[in-house]
Scaffold this motif. Structure first.
Motif, PDB file in Angstrom:
ATOM      1  N   PHE A  23      -4.829  15.446   0.540  1.00 15.52           N
ATOM      2  CA  PHE A  23      -4.181  15.337  -0.777  1.00 15.52           C
ATOM      3  C   PHE A  23      -5.202  15.021  -1.852  1.00 15.52           C
ATOM      4  O   PHE A  23      -6.343  14.647  -1.573  1.00 15.52           O
ATOM      5  N   GLN A  24      -4.768  15.189  -3.088  1.00 15.28           N
ATOM      6  CA  GLN A  24      -5.500  14.745  -4.277  1.00 15.28           C
ATOM      7  C   GLN A  24      -4.719  13.585  -4.887  1.00 15.28           C
ATOM      8  O   GLN A  24      -3.515  13.463  -4.671  1.00 15.28           O
ATOM      9  N   LEU A  25      -5.419  12.785  -5.672  1.00 18.77           N
ATOM     10  CA  LEU A  25      -4.735  11.726  -6.413  1.00 18.77           C
ATOM     11  C   LEU A  25      -4.156  12.305  -7.705  1.00 18.77           C
ATOM     12  O   LEU A  25      -4.597  13.362  -8.176  1.00 18.77           O
ATOM     13  N   VAL A  26      -3.165  11.620  -8.259  1.00 19.13           N
ATOM     14  CA  VAL A  26      -2.619  12.053  -9.547  1.00 19.13           C
ATOM     15  C   VAL A  26      -3.700  11.926 -10.611  1.00 19.13           C
ATOM     16  O   VAL A  26      -4.643  11.136 -10.487  1.00 19.13           O
ATOM     17  N   GLU A  27      -3.559  12.718 -11.644  1.00 26.67           N
ATOM     18  CA  GLU A  27      -4.488  12.719 -12.777  1.00 26.67           C
ATOM     19  C   GLU A  27      -4.721  11.303 -13.290  1.00 26.67           C
ATOM     20  O   GLU A  27      -3.757  10.573 -13.527  1.00 26.67           O
ATOM     21  N   GLY A  28      -5.969  10.922 -13.431  1.00 24.53           N
ATOM     22  CA  GLY A  28      -6.291   9.625 -14.018  1.00 24.53           C
ATOM     23  C   GLY A  28      -6.138   8.428 -13.092  1.00 24.53           C
ATOM     24  O   GLY A  28      -6.271   7.291 -13.525  1.00 24.53           O
ATOM     25  N   ALA A  29      -5.851   8.670 -11.809  1.00 22.25           N
ATOM     26  CA  ALA A  29      -5.687   7.547 -10.872  1.00 22.25           C
ATOM     27  C   ALA A  29      -7.022   6.816 -10.673  1.00 22.25           C
ATOM     28  O   ALA A  29      -8.082   7.440 -10.643  1.00 22.25           O
ATOM     29  N   ASN A  30      -6.937   5.510 -10.546  1.00 20.66           N
ATOM     30  CA  ASN A  30      -8.120   4.684 -10.321  1.00 20.66           C
ATOM     31  C   ASN A  30      -8.369   4.577  -8.819  1.00 20.66           C
ATOM     32  O   ASN A  30      -7.511   4.126  -8.066  1.00 20.66           O
ATOM     33  N   GLU A  31      -9.558   5.003  -8.389  1.00 17.94           N
ATOM     34  CA  GLU A  31      -9.861   5.055  -6.961  1.00 17.94           C
ATOM     35  C   GLU A  31      -9.832   3.679  -6.297  1.00 17.94           C
ATOM     36  O   GLU A  31      -9.316   3.529  -5.192  1.00 17.94           O
ATOM     37  N   ALA A  32     -10.370   2.677  -6.971  1.00 21.16           N
ATOM     38  CA  ALA A  32     -10.378   1.320  -6.408  1.00 21.16           C
ATOM     39  C   ALA A  32      -8.947   0.813  -6.215  1.00 21.16           C
ATOM     40  O   ALA A  32      -8.624   0.207  -5.191  1.00 21.16           O
ATOM     41  N   LYS A  33      -8.077   1.090  -7.183  1.00 23.70           N
ATOM     42  CA  LYS A  33      -6.673   0.685  -7.078  1.00 23.70           C
ATOM     43  C   LYS A  33      -5.972   1.450  -5.954  1.00 23.70           C
ATOM     44  O   LYS A  33      -5.091   0.912  -5.290  1.00 23.70           O
ATOM     45  N   PHE A  34      -6.366   2.706  -5.775  1.00 22.32           N
ATOM     46  CA  PHE A  34      -5.764   3.505  -4.711  1.00 22.32           C
ATOM     47  C   PHE A  34      -6.131   2.922  -3.338  1.00 22.32           C
ATOM     48  O   PHE A  34      -5.283   2.772  -2.466  1.00 22.32           O
ATOM     49  N   ILE A  35      -7.399   2.547  -3.164  1.00 22.60           N
ATOM     50  CA  ILE A  35      -7.844   1.945  -1.905  1.00 22.60           C
ATOM     51  C   ILE A  35      -7.097   0.626  -1.664  1.00 22.60           C
ATOM     52  O   ILE A  35      -6.699   0.312  -0.540  1.00 22.60           O
ATOM     53  N   GLU A  36      -6.897  -0.119  -2.742  1.00 22.25           N
ATOM     54  CA  GLU A  36      -6.135  -1.372  -2.662  1.00 22.25           C
ATOM     55  C   GLU A  36      -4.705  -1.094  -2.164  1.00 22.25           C
ATOM     56  O   GLU A  36      -4.188  -1.786  -1.281  1.00 22.25           O
ATOM     57  N   ALA A  37      -4.074  -0.068  -2.735  1.00 24.10           N
ATOM     58  CA  ALA A  37      -2.710   0.303  -2.338  1.00 24.10           C
ATOM     59  C   ALA A  37      -2.686   0.787  -0.886  1.00 24.10           C
ATOM     60  O   ALA A  37      -1.751   0.504  -0.141  1.00 24.10           O
ATOM     61  N   VAL A  89       5.118   0.846   0.752  1.00 28.11           N
ATOM     62  CA  VAL A  89       4.440   2.142   0.766  1.00 28.11           C
ATOM     63  C   VAL A  89       4.416   2.767  -0.634  1.00 28.11           C
ATOM     64  O   VAL A  89       3.533   3.562  -0.960  1.00 28.11           O
ATOM     65  N   ALA A  90       5.366   2.368  -1.478  1.00 25.48           N
ATOM     66  CA  ALA A  90       5.547   2.997  -2.792  1.00 25.48           C
ATOM     67  C   ALA A  90       4.283   3.050  -3.668  1.00 25.48           C
ATOM     68  O   ALA A  90       3.964   4.112  -4.202  1.00 25.48           O
ATOM     69  N   PRO A  91       3.525   1.941  -3.818  1.00 25.87           N
ATOM     70  CA  PRO A  91       2.357   1.999  -4.703  1.00 25.87           C
ATOM     71  C   PRO A  91       1.325   3.041  -4.247  1.00 25.87           C
ATOM     72  O   PRO A  91       0.699   3.712  -5.071  1.00 25.87           O
ATOM     73  N   PHE A  92       1.186   3.188  -2.937  1.00 22.61           N
ATOM     74  CA  PHE A  92       0.282   4.181  -2.357  1.00 22.61           C
ATOM     75  C   PHE A  92       0.779   5.592  -2.685  1.00 22.61           C
ATOM     76  O   PHE A  92       0.038   6.436  -3.199  1.00 22.61           O
ATOM     77  N   MET A  93       2.059   5.847  -2.427  1.00 26.94           N
ATOM     78  CA  MET A  93       2.650   7.170  -2.649  1.00 26.94           C
ATOM     79  C   MET A  93       2.613   7.577  -4.126  1.00 26.94           C
ATOM     80  O   MET A  93       2.435   8.738  -4.448  1.00 26.94           O
ATOM     81  N   GLN A  94       2.784   6.587  -4.998  1.00 31.16           N
ATOM     82  CA  GLN A  94       2.843   6.888  -6.438  1.00 31.16           C
ATOM     83  C   GLN A  94       1.526   7.448  -6.976  1.00 31.16           C
ATOM     84  O   GLN A  94       1.510   8.080  -8.023  1.00 31.16           O
ATOM     85  N   MET A  95       0.419   7.216  -6.266  1.00 29.63           N
ATOM     86  CA  MET A  95      -0.879   7.677  -6.757  1.00 29.63           C
ATOM     87  C   MET A  95      -1.287   9.024  -6.162  1.00 29.63           C
ATOM     88  O   MET A  95      -2.344   9.552  -6.470  1.00 29.63           O
ATOM     89  N   ILE A  96      -0.413   9.575  -5.329  1.00 32.53           N
ATOM     90  CA  ILE A  96      -0.712  10.856  -4.682  1.00 32.53           C
ATOM     91  C   ILE A  96      -0.038  11.999  -5.427  1.00 32.53           C
ATOM     92  O   ILE A  96       1.126  11.913  -5.792  1.00 32.53           O
ATOM     93  N   ASN A  97      -0.793  13.063  -5.657  1.00 30.58           N
ATOM     94  CA  ASN A  97      -0.240  14.271  -6.253  1.00 30.58           C
ATOM     95  C   ASN A  97       0.474  15.062  -5.156  1.00 30.58           C
ATOM     96  O   ASN A  97      -0.159  15.676  -4.304  1.00 30.58           O
TER      97      ASN A  97
END
Length: 113
Positions: A23-37, A89-97
């Motif tokens: 997958f790709q992250l949504v536009e403008g997603a912060n990678e550090a925050k994604f790893i945290e999620a 799981v929601a915060p993780f899913m929300q950052m995925i395109n």
């Protein structure tokens, strides 16, 4: 209780099923925050699921791939159903395109450590 723990460990390492999700992250997603999620989802959801063995999240030139190892396909399917309504799981899913998601369920044929 030591004998119990060691037999439980032995069972946990055997996996027949690997779920590969790219997958790709949504536009403008912060990678550090994604790893945290991803870590939050790991500790509060995945680790609690029956049949979960291990997980590796990687990033390459073409985006991200999540490798999740399960003892059997049923464990994976049960966890996926729970994940849909899980607040952990929601915060993780929300950052995925979601348009970019490709999922592949594969059978483990050989593994080395």
């Amino acid at each position: 209780s030591n004998a119990l723990n060691s037999s439980k460990m032995a069972v946990k390492t055997e996996s027949t099923t690997v779920e590969l999700t790219s997958f790709q992250l949504v536009e403008g997603a912060n990678e550090a925050k994604f790893i945290e999620a991803a870590n939050q989802m790991q500790s509060e959801f995945l680790n609690e699921q029956a049949g979960f063995v291990k997980r590796t999240l990687v990033r390459g030139d073409n985006g991200w791939t999540d490798f999740v190892y399960w003892q059997n396909p049923e464990s994976m399917q049960n966890a996926m159903q729970k994940a849909e309504s899980s607040p952990e799981v929601a915060p993780f899913m929300q950052m995925i395109n979601f348009e970019s998601v490709k999922m592949n369920l594969s059978e483990v044929k050989m593994t080395t450590h």
